[in-house]
Design an enzyme around this catalytic site. Structure first.
Site, PDB file in Angstrom:
ATOM      1  N   THR A  57       0.910  -1.137   0.000  1.00  0.00           N
ATOM      2  CA  THR A  57       0.000   0.000   0.000  1.00  0.00           C
ATOM      3  C   THR A  57       0.943   1.178   0.000  1.00  0.00           C
ATOM      4  O   THR A  57       2.154   1.004   0.069  1.00  0.00           O
ATOM      5  CB  THR A  57      -0.885  -0.095   1.271  1.00  0.00           C
ATOM      6  N   ASP A  63      -9.437  -8.577   0.648  1.00  0.00           N
ATOM      7  CA  ASP A  63      -9.614  -7.965   1.973  1.00  0.00           C
ATOM      8  C   ASP A  63     -10.971  -8.307   2.591  1.00  0.00           C
ATOM      9  O   ASP A  63     -11.228  -8.008   3.752  1.00  0.00           O
ATOM     10  CB  ASP A  63      -9.451  -6.435   1.897  1.00  0.00           C
TER      11      ASP A  63
HETATM   12  N1  GLY Z   1      -5.338  -3.487   1.443  1.00  0.00           N
HETATM   13  C1  GLY Z   1      -4.801  -2.978   2.644  1.00  0.00           C
HETATM   14  C2  GLY Z   1      -5.836  -2.389   3.531  1.00  0.00           C
HETATM   15  O1  GLY Z   1      -6.798  -1.842   3.036  1.00  0.00           O
HETATM   16  O2  GLY Z   1      -5.731  -2.440   4.733  1.00  0.00           O
END
Ligand code: GLY
Length: 565
Positions: free
Chosen positions: A376, A418
């Site tokens: 990220t 996620d």
């Molecule tokens: N994909 C990382 C998060 O949204 O925590």
């Protein structure tokens, strides 16, 4: 030809050359980061930070700079910078007004709870993590347009042009970038329906120039048509065609209906500090406030560092158990935010804390947690007027789904992973997911991203955030604690070794290179299992110091760089 507004070609490549020289030298260890008198940008890539700084110098505000940095990262930081992903932005205006923008991806209309299960009900993480079915409907472009509509002062085109030039003319790769691309672009070839040869045709080496013509064309359409340049017309057609070829779900209706949302930021207090952070669909802000809330009832000191780490781990166990049970997209599930951060609840939750002994995670009762992949990216910006932006954006995994949209040149997220692909089943990192975060059409998947801003006595104090999946909130917590409790400056605080724990697996992770064996021994003696691992997070932060100057904390775990004045 579009003119790069800040560099002519020679200057631009001169700058890149300078960067490659800088990155081939051993970095000097200093205890203070770059200090700016007026404004600061800290991001994961030197070119993106430079773009942000130039926008500020041209009179843009922190949100203008954030949009330009986001777009530049989509070009120069393909592992996480994006058009095909999503994220969160927390804003504090100079007058103290606070805002948060949720441009998290959404599940496509065709998504369903069991879409990642085979006929026997076994989870198929390969398809939730890679390829066309792994993508949620991208939110980044809509988010940037909304941010500009509300706060932008410079013309939209001025904010997109630097990214166009970087894509069209290319940028020189450092050694680290060249190796990264050579290794990971193979996966783009495997999962994209049409081989993106500008990424895959050769092994990259230091000094190669990466040109992304299709991405430049997509950026031009976004520059000229705003939201419509991405969610309809040519780019949308390319994206939907890519989905059809690869068996994905996103269709024109998903794209047309996608909307980012302004939400009330989540706020709380820690001692004299006000914490402004991201609420659901991120669990990150809740976790951060829970940890700070528990910490407030304890005293810690750098001399008793293992006691602090023990306390932190015991909080993390309990809080990450809560995460699985209670946290999800609040538009779909009644997340009990107020209760989770209430002082009374936190005291009760911590009642069985033993300062001398680790509590086995199996004795902690709650639901299960999903752990995200760790690619990220975060950036922090403060402008001359004192407006601040804390922004975290992601494709989820490294290069997301590894699908590059043929014709449009951008990489799609694999954010669907996620979600809990099967409630109660461990995901690829060996952790469990809960019912609240099951897949549902149009729902946003639970996140840990925690872009955060702190005030001290009513004034801007710190802007902070990081990538790192489930380690995000605990990294933000540690950086805040390092500054407030351990008297470190921003740079030192960001570059201290970090620790992380999350209920399950039942251990404390610590970063390779942490050298204080005595502390590790003390933690072992309290009953903690220890797990050495690679870097935890890449925090980019800014601290407003007492004299009013801004100290940058750019994480030396990556190429993260500050640009200020
Ligand atoms: N994909 C990382 C998060 O949204 O925590």
């Amino acid at each position: 030809m579009i003119k790069f507004p800040f560099y002519n070609r020679t200057q631009f490549f001169g700058f890149s050359l300078l960067l490659s020289l800088v990155f081939s030298c051993t970095p000097q260890k200093t205890q203070t980061g770059l200090v700016g008198e007026k404004a600061m940008v800290v991001s994961a890539h030197p070119l993106a930070s430079e773009v942000g700084k130039e926008i500020l110098l041209q009179g843009g505000n922190a949100v203008d700079a954030a949009i330009a940095v986001h777009m530049a990262l989509a070009v120069v930081y393909p592992q996480a910078g994006n058009l095909g992903g999503g994220g969160f932005m927390v804003i504090r205006e100079k007058n103290g007004a606070v805002h948060s923008l949720d441009y998290r991806e959404k599940a496509p209309l065709g998504a369903s709870r069991d879409m990642y299960l085979d006929e026997e009900g076994n989870p198929q993480p390969e398809i939730s993590q890679n390829g066309h079915l792994a993508s949620g409907v991208p939110g980044s472009v809509d988010g940037m347009v909304k941010a500009h509509e509300k706060f932008g002062t410079l013309p939209w085109s001025k904010l997109i042009n630097p990214a166009i030039l970087l894509a069209e003319e290319g940028y020189k790769l450092t050694n680290v970038e060249a190796n990264f691309l050579s290794e990971t672009s193979i996966k783009l070839k495997k999962y994209s329906s049409i081989d993106p040869i500008h990424f895959t045709a050769k092994e990259f080496k230091k000094g190669d120039v990466l040109v992304q013509k299709e991405l430049a064309q997509t950026l031009k359409l976004i520059r000229d048509n705003g939201r419509e340049g991405f969610y309809s017309g040519e780019v949308a057609d390319y994206l939907v065609a890519e989905m059809k070829r690869g068996g994905g779900l996103i269709n024109h209706e998903d794209l047309e209906n996608y909307e980012s949302k302004w939400r009330e930021p989540l706020t709380g207090n820690y001692k004299d500090y006000k914490v402004i952070t991201m609420g659901p669909p991120s669990g990150g802000g809740i976790i951060l406030l829970q940890m700070l809330g528990i910490l407030e009832n304890h005293s810690i000191s750098k001399d008793k560092y293992s006691n602090y780490l023990h306390l932190k781990t015991e909080m993390e166990r309990r809080i990450y158990a809560d995460r699985a049970e209670y946290m999800a997209d609040a538009d779909f599930y009644p997340v009990p935010v107020e209760q989770l951060v209430a002082d009374k609840y936190l005291k009760e939750r911590f009642q069985n804390f033993n300062p001398e002994k680790a509590t086995p995670s199996n004795e902690i009762k709650a639901g299960d947690i999903p752990l995200e992949s760790e690619e990220t990216t975060h950036f922090s910006i403060v402008d001359e007027e004192g407006n601040a932006v804390s922004s975290t954006t992601t494709l989820n995994g490294n290069m997301g789904s590894k699908v590059l949209v043929a014709g449009a040149g951008f990489i799609l997220n694999n954010e669907m992973d996620d979600f809990s692909i099967k409630p109660g089943f461990p995901n690829m990192f060996g952790v469990l997911g809960g019912e609240a975060n099951k897949v549902e059409p149009k729902k946003r998947m639970l996140s840990s991203m925690s872009p955060t801003i702190l005030e001290k006595n009513g004034s801007l104090y710190m802007v902070v955030g990081t990538p790192g999946g489930s380690t995000i909130p605990t990294s933000v917590f540690q950086v805040i604690v390092n500054v407030i409790e351990f008297d470190m400056g921003m740079h030192q605080s960001v570059n201290e070794k970090r620790f992380h724990s999350q209920w399950k697996p039942d251990w404390i992770s610590y970063e390779k290179g942490y050298s204080d064996k005595a502390i590790l021994k003390e933690l072992g003696a309290k009953g903690h299992e220890l797990n050495e691992r690679n870097a935890i997070g890449k925090v980019d932060a800014i601290l407003k110091r007492e004299d009013g100057t801004l100290e940058a904390g750019a994480d030396s775990r990556g190429m993260d760089t500050a640009a200020g004045y």
